[in-house]
Write a protein that holds these residues in place. Structure first.
Motif, PDB file in Angstrom:
ATOM      1  N   THR A  80       3.017   6.758  -6.765  1.00 33.02           N
ATOM      2  CA  THR A  80       2.152   7.827  -7.275  1.00 33.02           C
ATOM      3  C   THR A  80       2.789   9.198  -7.062  1.00 33.02           C
ATOM      4  OG1 THR A  80       0.140   6.534  -6.870  1.00 33.02           O
ATOM      5  CG2 THR A  80      -0.110   8.919  -7.039  1.00 33.02           C
ATOM      6  N   VAL A  81       3.379   9.394  -5.887  1.00 33.32           N
ATOM      7  CA  VAL A  81       4.061  10.662  -5.603  1.00 33.32           C
ATOM      8  C   VAL A  81       5.208  10.882  -6.575  1.00 33.32           C
ATOM      9  CG1 VAL A  81       5.482  11.915  -3.913  1.00 33.32           C
ATOM     10  CG2 VAL A  81       3.419  10.698  -3.167  1.00 33.32           C
ATOM     11  N   GLN A  86       1.581   4.223  -2.915  1.00 38.28           N
ATOM     12  CA  GLN A  86       1.466   5.651  -2.630  1.00 38.28           C
ATOM     13  C   GLN A  86       2.745   6.391  -3.029  1.00 38.28           C
ATOM     14  OE1 GLN A  86       0.433   6.044   1.523  1.00 38.28           O
ATOM     15  NE2 GLN A  86      -1.596   5.157   1.251  1.00 38.28           N
ATOM     16  N   ASN A  87       3.885   5.801  -2.680  1.00 38.57           N
ATOM     17  CA  ASN A  87       5.163   6.423  -3.045  1.00 38.57           C
ATOM     18  C   ASN A  87       5.304   6.535  -4.556  1.00 38.57           C
ATOM     19  OD1 ASN A  87       5.799   6.495  -0.334  1.00 38.57           O
ATOM     20  ND2 ASN A  87       7.179   4.734  -0.410  1.00 38.57           N
ATOM     21  N   LYS A 104       6.912   2.440   4.093  1.00 41.95           N
ATOM     22  CA  LYS A 104       6.373   3.417   5.039  1.00 41.95           C
ATOM     23  C   LYS A 104       7.456   4.379   5.508  1.00 41.95           C
ATOM     24  CE  LYS A 104       3.868   3.906   9.414  1.00 41.95           C
ATOM     25  NZ  LYS A 104       3.313   3.194  10.597  1.00 41.95           N
ATOM     26  N   LYS A 117       0.833  -1.206   0.000  1.00 46.29           N
ATOM     27  CA  LYS A 117       0.000   0.000   0.000  1.00 46.29           C
ATOM     28  C   LYS A 117       0.866   1.254   0.000  1.00 46.29           C
ATOM     29  CE  LYS A 117      -3.259   2.536   2.946  1.00 46.29           C
ATOM     30  NZ  LYS A 117      -4.004   2.509   4.239  1.00 46.29           N
ATOM     31  N   PHE A 118       1.869   1.293   0.880  1.00 41.43           N
ATOM     32  CA  PHE A 118       2.735   2.468   0.946  1.00 41.43           C
ATOM     33  C   PHE A 118       3.608   2.595  -0.307  1.00 41.43           C
ATOM     34  CE2 PHE A 118       1.785   2.308   5.528  1.00 41.43           C
ATOM     35  CZ  PHE A 118       1.544   3.655   5.767  1.00 41.43           C
ATOM     36  N   ALA A 146       7.887   6.867   2.816  1.00 41.60           N
ATOM     37  CA  ALA A 146       6.746   7.786   2.756  1.00 41.60           C
ATOM     38  C   ALA A 146       6.837   8.859   3.840  1.00 41.60           C
ATOM     39  CB  ALA A 146       5.447   7.004   2.897  1.00 41.60           C
TER      40      ALA A 146
END
Length: 219
Positions: free
Chosen positions: A18-19, A15-16, A90, A11-12, A93
């Motif tokens: 995408t950033v 997210q990373n 994480k 999940k993290f 992130a």
């Protein structure tokens, strides 16, 4: 428990990723054992490419340290893993807000120094680089294959002292071909500059291919 850890990391990592995409940052994860020379390689790489792209560095340590990578005009953050043997998504992130990502072209994650662990966590990176030096054993590629199997590129460092170490270069090349035949291998010396022209060319090409760079000047 392991499944839960991997799911949380996934999940993290997403997210990373995408950033990094949104901010147009190319990310490379450096994995090695301690004293492989990856910090010196990193510094020389940045020095040779500083006129082409801007860098950021995430530096991992297993315990609190006052020693920080010091490179002029490079944003850097240190992560204390509290003894953990590798970074997870994480951790990455949590430190990204410390960077001005829109000002960075390439973010280098200098991971904790060990190649003896299971498959490295996905951090959201574009490229995994496994680093090994000529003061180590060529058998390491076979004895601890996981980092090399998952590597997009393999760096053999300290080629300037290769004649004095007894490192079996032929065996190393054969082991890499057996474990990961598709990964390019660069034999480097940060002292003499050996191999850096090919390595930095590959890095620039990877940066252009995997980001939204337009009208890149190769001169």
């Amino acid at each position: 428990m392991k499944r839960d850890v991997l799911l949380a990391n996934k999940k993290f990592a997403a997210q990373n990723r995408t950033v990094f995409y949104d901010e147009n940052v190319f990310v490379i994860n450096l994995l090695s054992d301690a004293y492989s020379g990856k910090t010196t390689i990193l510094k020389r790489t940045i020095e040779q490419l500083k006129d082409v792209m801007t860098f950021g560095v995430i530096e991992a340590v297993k315990a609190a340290s006052t020693e920080r990578i010091s490179i002029q005009n490079v944003q850097s953050v240190q992560i204390n893993t509290q003894g953990a043997c590798q970074l997870d998504a994480k951790m990455i992130a949590e430190v990204l807000p410390h960077f001005t990502l829109r000002e960075i072209d390439m973010l280098v994650i200098e991971n904790v120094g060990t190649l003896n662990d299971p498959e490295p966590f996905d951090l959201g990176e574009h490229v995994n680089a496994a680093v090994i030096s000529t003061v180590e054993s060529a058998e390491k590629v076979i004895k601890h294959p996981t980092p090399f199997e998952h590597a997009d590129v393999i760096l053999l460092t300290k080629m300037d002292i290769f004649p004095y170490t007894g490192f079996d270069l032929k065996e190393f090349r054969e082991n890499v071909k057996q474990i990961n035949p598709d990964a390019p291998v660069f034999e480097l010396s940060a002292q003499s500059g050996e191999g850096f022209k090919r390595w930095t060319k590959w890095l620039k090409e990877s940066w252009v291919a995997q980001t939204q760079v337009k009208d890149f000047d190769w001169t």
